[in-house]
Write an enzyme that holds these catalytic residues in place. Structure first.
Site: not given
Length: 227
Positions: A36, A40, A51, A86-87, A146, A148
């Protein structure tokens, strides 16, 4: 990968930086796994590191949307208001399951429990509806950001809440009009909202909200919306 000093950051949030996220290409095909933390860092994002992620929008039976304000301990976008949860799905067999986005829906169930304290049995994966995907990039500060492909997930249910204060500073259910007021406050700088929530609120959210009984028309598992 770059070395970043995390000594000044919240210890609980730093531990989560070791989680393994799912690396993907621009068409959401899995190409590997990375921490993670590395996913990021703006330095990696600028090189194209991408990701898989998800955003949950949970509505109660009064059709009010559950919002959260991210805790000040969060490493990215601390103190910002955003959608319900959010994850990221993790790079493990259960959350890598791609059939009907089951892995992502399992991850959403896990994080709804971790962040908001919603009991697992109240949000089984089969009650988490996968609508579509968006691809976006945003900086949080000079170091973190981020990048994504975000699975948009909707839930309609009354749930039990017991938020983790390390994750969530506050929460509230809002009507459409109340959300419009909140967005005005964000536009004037009175409060902060996350960039993905701003994007989704400006494009899709109110259309979905107007059609909560007819969401099938918005289901699109082929297209990835580039924002």
């Amino acid at each position: 990968m770059p070395e970043i000093n995390t000594n000044h950051l919240d210890k609980q949030q730093v531990q989560l930086l070791a989680e393994m996220c799912i690396l993907i290409d621009e068409n959401d095909n899995k190409i590997g796994a990375e921490t993670k933390k590395n996913c990021h860092l703006n330095e990696n994002i600028e090189k194209g590191l991408l990701h898989r992620a998800f955003s949950v929008f949970l509505f109660n039976t009064e059709n009010k949307l559950l919002l959260q304000q991210r805790s000040d301990a969060k490493i990215t976008f601390p103190g910002c208001f955003t959608n319900t949860c959010c994850s990221h799905p993790l790079s493990n067999p259960a959350e890598l399951e791609e059939s009907d986005a089951l892995g992502v829906r399992r991850a959403a169930q896990r994080r709804l429990k971790a962040e908001l304290g919603i009991p697992l049995e109240e949000v089984p994966p089969e009650e988490i509806n996968y609508l579509t995907r968006i691809h976006y990039k945003a900086q949080s500060d000079g170091i973190w950001g981020e990048h994504e492909i975000d699975y948009i997930l909707l839930v309609r249910k009354n749930v039990t809440l017991n938020p983790d204060p390390n994750e969530i500073k506050s929460y509230c259910y809002v009507s459409k009009e109340e959300l419009k007021e909140l967005l005005k406050k964000a536009a004037s700088g009175e409060i902060k909202i996350t960039p993905w929530f701003k994007i989704i609120a400006a494009t899709f959210l109110f259309k979905w909200w107007d059609n909560l009984n007819h969401l099938n028309q918005f289901v699109d598992h082929e297209k990835i919306y580039r924002m």
